[in-house]
Motif scaffolding. Sequence first.
Motif, PDB file in Angstrom:
ATOM      1  N   LEU A  62       0.779  -1.235  -0.021  1.00 46.67           N
ATOM      2  CA  LEU A  62       0.042  -0.003  -0.113  1.00 46.67           C
ATOM      3  C   LEU A  62       0.896   1.401  -0.180  1.00 46.67           C
ATOM      4  CD1 LEU A  62      -2.728  -0.972   2.507  1.00 46.67           C
ATOM      5  CD2 LEU A  62      -3.009  -0.730  -0.098  1.00 46.67           C
ATOM      6  N   VAL A  63       2.107   1.337   0.636  1.00 44.51           N
ATOM      7  CA  VAL A  63       2.733   2.367   1.033  1.00 44.51           C
ATOM      8  C   VAL A  63       3.584   2.425  -0.492  1.00 44.51           C
ATOM      9  CG1 VAL A  63       4.966   3.371   1.858  1.00 44.51           C
ATOM     10  CG2 VAL A  63       3.172   2.365   3.171  1.00 44.51           C
ATOM     11  N   THR A  64       4.064   1.460  -1.239  1.00 50.00           N
ATOM     12  CA  THR A  64       4.757   1.743  -2.447  1.00 50.00           C
ATOM     13  C   THR A  64       3.867   1.646  -3.669  1.00 50.00           C
ATOM     14  OG1 THR A  64       4.907  -0.658  -2.493  1.00 50.00           O
ATOM     15  CG2 THR A  64       6.780   0.291  -1.409  1.00 50.00           C
ATOM     16  N   ALA A  65       2.428   1.346  -3.527  1.00 44.04           N
ATOM     17  CA  ALA A  65       1.670   1.309  -4.769  1.00 44.04           C
ATOM     18  C   ALA A  65       1.703   2.901  -5.484  1.00 44.04           C
ATOM     19  CB  ALA A  65       0.236   1.114  -4.510  1.00 44.04           C
ATOM     20  N   PRO A  66       1.512   3.853  -4.712  1.00 41.82           N
ATOM     21  CA  PRO A  66       1.593   5.092  -5.421  1.00 41.82           C
ATOM     22  C   PRO A  66       2.661   5.574  -6.622  1.00 41.82           C
ATOM     23  CG  PRO A  66       0.887   5.283  -3.042  1.00 41.82           C
ATOM     24  CD  PRO A  66       1.469   4.097  -3.384  1.00 41.82           C
ATOM     25  N   PHE A  67       3.626   4.730  -5.869  1.00 38.76           N
ATOM     26  CA  PHE A  67       5.215   5.258  -6.794  1.00 38.76           C
ATOM     27  C   PHE A  67       5.367   4.298  -7.905  1.00 38.76           C
ATOM     28  CE2 PHE A  67       5.537   6.235  -2.319  1.00 38.76           C
ATOM     29  CZ  PHE A  67       5.830   7.756  -2.418  1.00 38.76           C
ATOM     30  N   ILE A  68       4.226   3.486  -8.167  1.00 43.63           N
ATOM     31  CA  ILE A  68       4.584   2.231  -9.518  1.00 43.63           C
ATOM     32  C   ILE A  68       4.054   3.147 -10.748  1.00 43.63           C
ATOM     33  CG2 ILE A  68       3.674   0.266 -10.438  1.00 43.63           C
ATOM     34  CD1 ILE A  68       3.295  -0.804  -7.684  1.00 43.63           C
ATOM     35  N   SER A  69       4.729   3.195 -11.584  1.00 40.11           N
ATOM     36  CA  SER A  69       4.391   3.899 -12.742  1.00 40.11           C
ATOM     37  C   SER A  69       3.811   3.094 -13.804  1.00 40.11           C
ATOM     38  CB  SER A  69       5.678   4.519 -13.233  1.00 40.11           C
ATOM     39  OG  SER A  69       5.410   5.032 -14.470  1.00 40.11           O
ATOM     40  N   PRO A  70       2.796   3.524 -14.565  1.00 41.89           N
ATOM     41  CA  PRO A  70       2.391   4.731 -14.570  1.00 41.89           C
ATOM     42  C   PRO A  70       1.193   4.705 -13.417  1.00 41.89           C
ATOM     43  CG  PRO A  70       1.284   3.369 -16.162  1.00 41.89           C
ATOM     44  CD  PRO A  70       2.225   2.597 -15.833  1.00 41.89           C
ATOM     45  N   PHE A  71       0.895   5.824 -12.847  1.00 40.85           N
ATOM     46  CA  PHE A  71       0.057   5.826 -11.513  1.00 40.85           C
ATOM     47  C   PHE A  71      -1.247   5.932 -11.974  1.00 40.85           C
ATOM     48  CE2 PHE A  71      -2.514   8.499  -8.812  1.00 40.85           C
ATOM     49  CZ  PHE A  71      -2.226   7.860  -7.478  1.00 40.85           C
ATOM     50  N   HIS A  72      -2.173   5.180 -11.367  1.00 41.21           N
ATOM     51  CA  HIS A  72      -3.559   5.105 -11.415  1.00 41.21           C
ATOM     52  C   HIS A  72      -4.084   4.979 -10.108  1.00 41.21           C
ATOM     53  CE1 HIS A  72      -3.319   4.293 -15.785  1.00 41.21           C
ATOM     54  NE2 HIS A  72      -2.690   3.420 -15.427  1.00 41.21           N
ATOM     55  N   ILE A  73      -5.144   5.733  -9.793  1.00 45.38           N
ATOM     56  CA  ILE A  73      -5.661   5.996  -8.433  1.00 45.38           C
ATOM     57  C   ILE A  73      -6.573   4.662  -8.104  1.00 45.38           C
ATOM     58  CG2 ILE A  73      -7.868   7.142  -9.309  1.00 45.38           C
ATOM     59  CD1 ILE A  73      -6.156   7.629  -5.934  1.00 45.38           C
ATOM     60  N   GLY A  74      -6.936   4.160  -9.274  1.00 49.30           N
ATOM     61  CA  GLY A  74      -7.725   2.818  -9.053  1.00 49.30           C
ATOM     62  C   GLY A  74      -7.178   1.919  -8.475  1.00 49.30           C
ATOM     63  N   ARG A  75      -5.600   1.608  -8.782  1.00 44.99           N
ATOM     64  CA  ARG A  75      -4.783   0.736  -8.256  1.00 44.99           C
ATOM     65  C   ARG A  75      -4.818   0.831  -6.606  1.00 44.99           C
ATOM     66  NH1 ARG A  75       0.399   1.812 -10.681  1.00 44.99           N
ATOM     67  NH2 ARG A  75      -0.229   0.429 -12.408  1.00 44.99           N
ATOM     68  N   ILE A  76      -4.711   2.075  -6.072  1.00 50.28           N
ATOM     69  CA  ILE A  76      -4.711   2.270  -4.833  1.00 50.28           C
ATOM     70  C   ILE A  76      -6.071   1.861  -4.116  1.00 50.28           C
ATOM     71  CG2 ILE A  76      -4.541   4.007  -2.963  1.00 50.28           C
ATOM     72  CD1 ILE A  76      -1.948   3.574  -4.703  1.00 50.28           C
ATOM     73  N   ILE A  77      -7.164   2.078  -4.803  1.00 48.54           N
ATOM     74  CA  ILE A  77      -8.793   1.829  -4.281  1.00 48.54           C
ATOM     75  C   ILE A  77      -8.604   0.313  -4.249  1.00 48.54           C
ATOM     76  CG2 ILE A  77     -10.877   1.999  -4.760  1.00 48.54           C
ATOM     77  CD1 ILE A  77     -10.356   4.977  -5.810  1.00 48.54           C
ATOM     78  N   LEU A  78      -8.180  -0.413  -5.458  1.00 51.27           N
ATOM     79  CA  LEU A  78      -8.478  -1.794  -5.387  1.00 51.27           C
ATOM     80  C   LEU A  78      -7.553  -2.547  -4.454  1.00 51.27           C
ATOM     81  CD1 LEU A  78      -8.499  -2.389  -9.317  1.00 51.27           C
ATOM     82  CD2 LEU A  78     -10.285  -2.793  -7.531  1.00 51.27           C
ATOM     83  N   ARG A  79      -6.252  -1.983  -4.181  1.00 48.80           N
ATOM     84  CA  ARG A  79      -5.432  -2.468  -3.158  1.00 48.80           C
ATOM     85  C   ARG A  79      -6.103  -2.399  -1.893  1.00 48.80           C
ATOM     86  NH1 ARG A  79      -2.523  -6.452  -3.687  1.00 48.80           N
ATOM     87  NH2 ARG A  79      -2.159  -6.418  -5.779  1.00 48.80           N
ATOM     88  N   ILE A  80      -6.559  -1.161  -1.326  1.00 44.11           N
ATOM     89  CA  ILE A  80      -7.304  -0.975  -0.166  1.00 44.11           C
ATOM     90  C   ILE A  80      -8.307  -2.117  -0.064  1.00 44.11           C
ATOM     91  CG2 ILE A  80      -8.447   0.612   1.236  1.00 44.11           C
ATOM     92  CD1 ILE A  80      -6.795   2.885  -0.008  1.00 44.11           C
ATOM     93  N   LEU A  81      -9.367  -1.990  -1.098  1.00 43.36           N
ATOM     94  CA  LEU A  81     -10.437  -2.945  -0.824  1.00 43.36           C
ATOM     95  C   LEU A  81      -9.882  -4.335  -0.580  1.00 43.36           C
ATOM     96  CD1 LEU A  81     -12.598  -1.468  -3.816  1.00 43.36           C
ATOM     97  CD2 LEU A  81     -12.898  -1.531  -1.167  1.00 43.36           C
ATOM     98  N   PHE A  82      -8.924  -4.899  -1.512  1.00 43.18           N
ATOM     99  CA  PHE A  82      -8.337  -6.285  -1.205  1.00 43.18           C
ATOM    100  C   PHE A  82      -7.949  -6.409  -0.099  1.00 43.18           C
ATOM    101  CE2 PHE A  82      -4.727  -9.042  -1.684  1.00 43.18           C
ATOM    102  CZ  PHE A  82      -5.235 -10.291  -2.098  1.00 43.18           C
ATOM    103  N   GLN A  83      -7.110  -5.406   0.626  1.00 45.72           N
ATOM    104  CA  GLN A  83      -6.597  -5.618   2.065  1.00 45.72           C
ATOM    105  C   GLN A  83      -7.838  -5.766   2.997  1.00 45.72           C
ATOM    106  OE1 GLN A  83      -3.625  -6.539   2.675  1.00 45.72           O
ATOM    107  NE2 GLN A  83      -2.965  -6.040   0.442  1.00 45.72           N
ATOM    108  N   LEU A  84      -8.865  -4.957   2.779  1.00 49.97           N
ATOM    109  CA  LEU A  84      -9.959  -4.877   3.903  1.00 49.97           C
ATOM    110  C   LEU A  84     -10.581  -6.340   3.557  1.00 49.97           C
ATOM    111  CD1 LEU A  84     -11.439  -1.400   3.208  1.00 49.97           C
ATOM    112  CD2 LEU A  84     -10.276  -2.360   5.158  1.00 49.97           C
ATOM    113  N   TYR A  85     -10.595  -6.882   2.438  1.00 49.84           N
ATOM    114  CA  TYR A  85     -11.482  -8.083   2.176  1.00 49.84           C
ATOM    115  C   TYR A  85     -10.895  -9.205   2.786  1.00 49.84           C
ATOM    116  CZ  TYR A  85     -13.182 -12.266  -0.370  1.00 49.84           C
ATOM    117  OH  TYR A  85     -13.770 -13.453  -0.670  1.00 49.84           O
ATOM    118  N   ARG A  86      -9.561  -9.124   2.755  1.00 54.66           N
ATOM    119  CA  ARG A  86      -8.471 -10.274   3.371  1.00 54.66           C
ATOM    120  C   ARG A  86      -8.708 -10.579   4.817  1.00 54.66           C
ATOM    121  NH1 ARG A  86      -2.746  -9.936   2.025  1.00 54.66           N
ATOM    122  NH2 ARG A  86      -2.674 -11.969   3.339  1.00 54.66           N
ATOM    123  N   PHE A  87      -8.967  -9.515   5.491  1.00 51.49           N
ATOM    124  CA  PHE A  87      -9.185  -9.090   6.994  1.00 51.49           C
ATOM    125  C   PHE A  87     -10.518  -9.385   7.266  1.00 51.49           C
ATOM    126  CE2 PHE A  87      -4.988  -6.989   6.394  1.00 51.49           C
ATOM    127  CZ  PHE A  87      -4.096  -7.817   6.975  1.00 51.49           C
TER     128      PHE A  87
END
Length: 93
Positions: free
Chosen positions: A68-93
């Motif tokens: 989650l911390v490094t995702a914003p620095f992956i190129s090309p940046f997409h806000i959807g990547r951050i949102i999906l990552r957060i949703l995925f992490q919430l789903y796992r817990f």
Amino acid sequence: MSVDARNVPENLKGLRTQFLSFHHFKSKYAKQILQNAIDTNSSIAIFEGQERSFQSIMAMIFSPFSVLVTAPFISPFHIGRIILRILFQLYRF
């Protein structure tokens, strides 16, 4: 039913997984397993936790947070990547 991981039948769909086993394959066979996944456009997940030290276990536990911390620095940046990552992490817990 046993399946040769180097040549998975195309009628078997889904995520291929290997837990703590990939390191047992000779390089030649490991490459064939990965190449077969590529050739059939299949997803593959390989999990190898080799070291059983406190530091290694903590690194595995906190790896979702580091993603989650490094995702914003992956190129090309997409806000959807951050949102999906957060949703995925919430789903796992």
